[in-house]
Design a protein around this motif. Structure first.
Motif, PDB file in Angstrom:
ATOM      1  N   ASP A  44       0.966  -1.111  -0.111  1.00  0.00           N
ATOM      2  CA  ASP A  44      -0.089   0.011   0.013  1.00  0.00           C
ATOM      3  C   ASP A  44       0.938   1.157  -0.063  1.00  0.00           C
ATOM      4  OD1 ASP A  44       0.943  -0.259   2.265  1.00  0.00           O
ATOM      5  OD2 ASP A  44      -0.744  -0.087   3.243  1.00  0.00           O
ATOM      6  N   ASN A  86      -0.843  -3.679  -5.882  1.00  0.00           N
ATOM      7  CA  ASN A  86      -1.501  -2.873  -5.169  1.00  0.00           C
ATOM      8  C   ASN A  86      -3.236  -2.699  -5.406  1.00  0.00           C
ATOM      9  OD1 ASN A  86      -2.408   0.489  -5.551  1.00  0.00           O
ATOM     10  ND2 ASN A  86      -1.671   0.052  -3.658  1.00  0.00           N
ATOM     11  N   THR A  87      -3.830  -2.859  -4.479  1.00  0.00           N
ATOM     12  CA  THR A  87      -5.488  -2.718  -4.817  1.00  0.00           C
ATOM     13  C   THR A  87      -5.872  -1.579  -4.346  1.00  0.00           C
ATOM     14  OG1 THR A  87      -5.972  -3.787  -2.794  1.00  0.00           O
ATOM     15  CG2 THR A  87      -5.596  -5.161  -4.567  1.00  0.00           C
ATOM     16  N   TYR A  88      -6.857  -1.040  -5.180  1.00  0.00           N
ATOM     17  CA  TYR A  88      -7.546   0.092  -4.665  1.00  0.00           C
ATOM     18  C   TYR A  88      -9.064   0.036  -5.080  1.00  0.00           C
ATOM     19  CZ  TYR A  88      -7.549   0.769  -9.895  1.00  0.00           C
ATOM     20  OH  TYR A  88      -7.593   0.453 -11.037  1.00  0.00           O
ATOM     21  N   THR A  89      -9.698   0.849  -4.104  1.00  0.00           N
ATOM     22  CA  THR A  89     -11.387   0.650  -4.177  1.00  0.00           C
ATOM     23  C   THR A  89     -11.730   2.102  -4.054  1.00  0.00           C
ATOM     24  OG1 THR A  89     -11.182   0.056  -2.024  1.00  0.00           O
ATOM     25  CG2 THR A  89     -11.902  -1.716  -3.249  1.00  0.00           C
ATOM     26  N   PRO A  90     -11.803   2.787  -5.256  1.00  0.00           N
ATOM     27  CA  PRO A  90     -12.247   4.268  -5.002  1.00  0.00           C
ATOM     28  C   PRO A  90     -13.434   4.540  -4.344  1.00  0.00           C
ATOM     29  CG  PRO A  90     -11.630   3.619  -7.232  1.00  0.00           C
ATOM     30  CD  PRO A  90     -11.752   2.359  -6.197  1.00  0.00           C
ATOM     31  N   VAL A 111      -7.347   7.341  -9.344  1.00  0.00           N
ATOM     32  CA  VAL A 111      -6.850   6.343  -8.433  1.00  0.00           C
ATOM     33  C   VAL A 111      -6.164   5.148  -8.965  1.00  0.00           C
ATOM     34  CG1 VAL A 111      -7.663   4.702  -6.497  1.00  0.00           C
ATOM     35  CG2 VAL A 111      -8.884   6.839  -6.833  1.00  0.00           C
ATOM     36  N   ARG A 112      -6.501   4.764 -10.283  1.00  0.00           N
ATOM     37  CA  ARG A 112      -5.805   3.822 -10.869  1.00  0.00           C
ATOM     38  C   ARG A 112      -4.445   4.379 -11.260  1.00  0.00           C
ATOM     39  NH1 ARG A 112      -9.001   1.746 -14.652  1.00  0.00           N
ATOM     40  NH2 ARG A 112      -8.561   3.460 -16.187  1.00  0.00           N
ATOM     41  N   SER A 125      -2.293   4.428  -8.558  1.00  0.00           N
ATOM     42  CA  SER A 125      -1.575   3.173  -7.963  1.00  0.00           C
ATOM     43  C   SER A 125      -0.784   2.653  -8.847  1.00  0.00           C
ATOM     44  CB  SER A 125      -2.866   2.143  -8.032  1.00  0.00           C
ATOM     45  OG  SER A 125      -2.407   0.947  -7.930  1.00  0.00           O
ATOM     46  N   SER A 149      -1.654  -3.627 -10.770  1.00  0.00           N
ATOM     47  CA  SER A 149      -2.586  -2.759  -9.975  1.00  0.00           C
ATOM     48  C   SER A 149      -4.241  -2.894 -10.299  1.00  0.00           C
ATOM     49  CB  SER A 149      -2.696  -1.295 -10.625  1.00  0.00           C
ATOM     50  OG  SER A 149      -3.286  -0.520 -10.273  1.00  0.00           O
TER      51      SER A 149
END
Length: 303
Positions: free
Chosen positions: A9, A36-40, A61-62, A65, A91
């Motif tokens: 992260d 790296n994971t993301y959840t906007p 956000v992507r 990442s 990503s």
């Protein structure tokens, strides 16, 4: 070629785990998958008309990442520049736990290395909730959890904590054996007992089989009586014997499971101490009859 997955992260805690992995596997040819994971945060429904912004939020956000992952790879290469190591970045718009599980299965990952958050006084969390979730949901692959601020030490002393109540298969023990052989380490088998008593016949049988599996790897057996909790006992044992890595099998009623369930009061600072290698329960599944017969022949030819 080892395939190693490292979720990040972009925190120092995650970098510490990367640092550890680079040193641990410096002499091995590996592909590291940095994830790296993301959840906007998508605006709530009454703003749905502004969906264009919603899409833009996701894109932004992507990009953050992907840029973060590129920077991480650059940082690794400038610090280590190891020709044995190659890097892939992933990503993903997903929950960390789900993504780890998917990647382990689709790419055939051999090991997941993750940092564990040091708990801040108030919220004594066992190893950080993300790590525990990954351990609980990743059934096919060992997980190496590196405590925040743990300085790399070549693991020449490895503890394997077990109660001998279960039979281990070679496939389950192979991550432990690989580590021991890679570093010519001594394995200390630790049995935490609640009140000292002789082993049952079953326990004795499992212990004998374990010793056969370990073969020529130097190993010792330590029986220790429980000090108010399993985690505290293992922590004290690791401190006293200067253990660099603690390995545990994760199955029902195992020490690992007990520790994730222990009441918070009993869980002292266990998670801030040493790297933990959590080996999933593979059991007899995934082992063909031929392999088992081969195993038996190998065992017999040793005797």
């Amino acid at each position: 070629m080892q395939k190693i997955l490292i979720p990040t992260d972009f925190s120092e805690n995650a970098w510490n785990a990367i640092d550890y992995a680079m040193q641990l596997f410096r002499n091995k040819r590996c592909t590291f998958y940095l994830l790296n994971t993301y959840t906007p945060v998508i605006p709530s429904s009454r703003f749905m008309a502004k969906m264009v912004d919603g899409v833009r939020i996701v894109d932004a956000v992507r990009e953050t990442s992907e840029r973060g992952l590129q920077k991480t790879v650059a940082r690794i290469k400038s610090k280590y520049g190891n020709p044995n190591h190659t890097f892939e970045t992933i990503s993903s718009f997903n929950l960390l736990m789900e993504e780890v599980k998917d990647i382990v299965e689709t790419l055939g990952i051999h090991l997941v290395v993750t940092g564990t958050k040091g708990a801040s006084g108030v919220d004594e969390v066992f190893m950080g909730s993300n790590t525990v979730r990954i351990i609980k949901s990743t059934k096919k692959c060992p997980i190496l959890a590196i405590p925040y601020n743990f300085e790399y030490v070549t693991p020449s002393e490895i503890a394997f904590a077990t109660d001998f109540n279960r039979f281990y298969t070679t496939s389950e023990l192979s991550p432990l054996l690989e580590m021991a052989k890679m570093f010519k380490a001594t394995i200390r088998i630790v049995h935490v007992q609640y009140g000292i008593k002789a082993l049952s016949e079953l326990q004795q049988f499992n212990l004998n089989m374990l010793r056969r599996y370990l073969g020529d790897v130097e190993h010792y057996i330590h029986t220790v009586s429980e000090l108010n909790s399993v985690s505290h006992t293992l922590e004290m044992f690791s401190k006293e014997l200067d253990i660099h890595l603690l390995a545990l099998l994760n199955y029902q009623h195992s020490y690992m499971e007990k520790m994730t369930r222990e009441p918070i009061i009993k869980r002292t600072a266990f998670h801030t101490q040493i790297p933990l290698l959590v080996i999933p329960e593979l059991g007899m599944e995934g082992i063909s009859v031929e392999e088992e017969q081969e195993e038996e022949q190998k065992m017999e030819s040793h005797h």
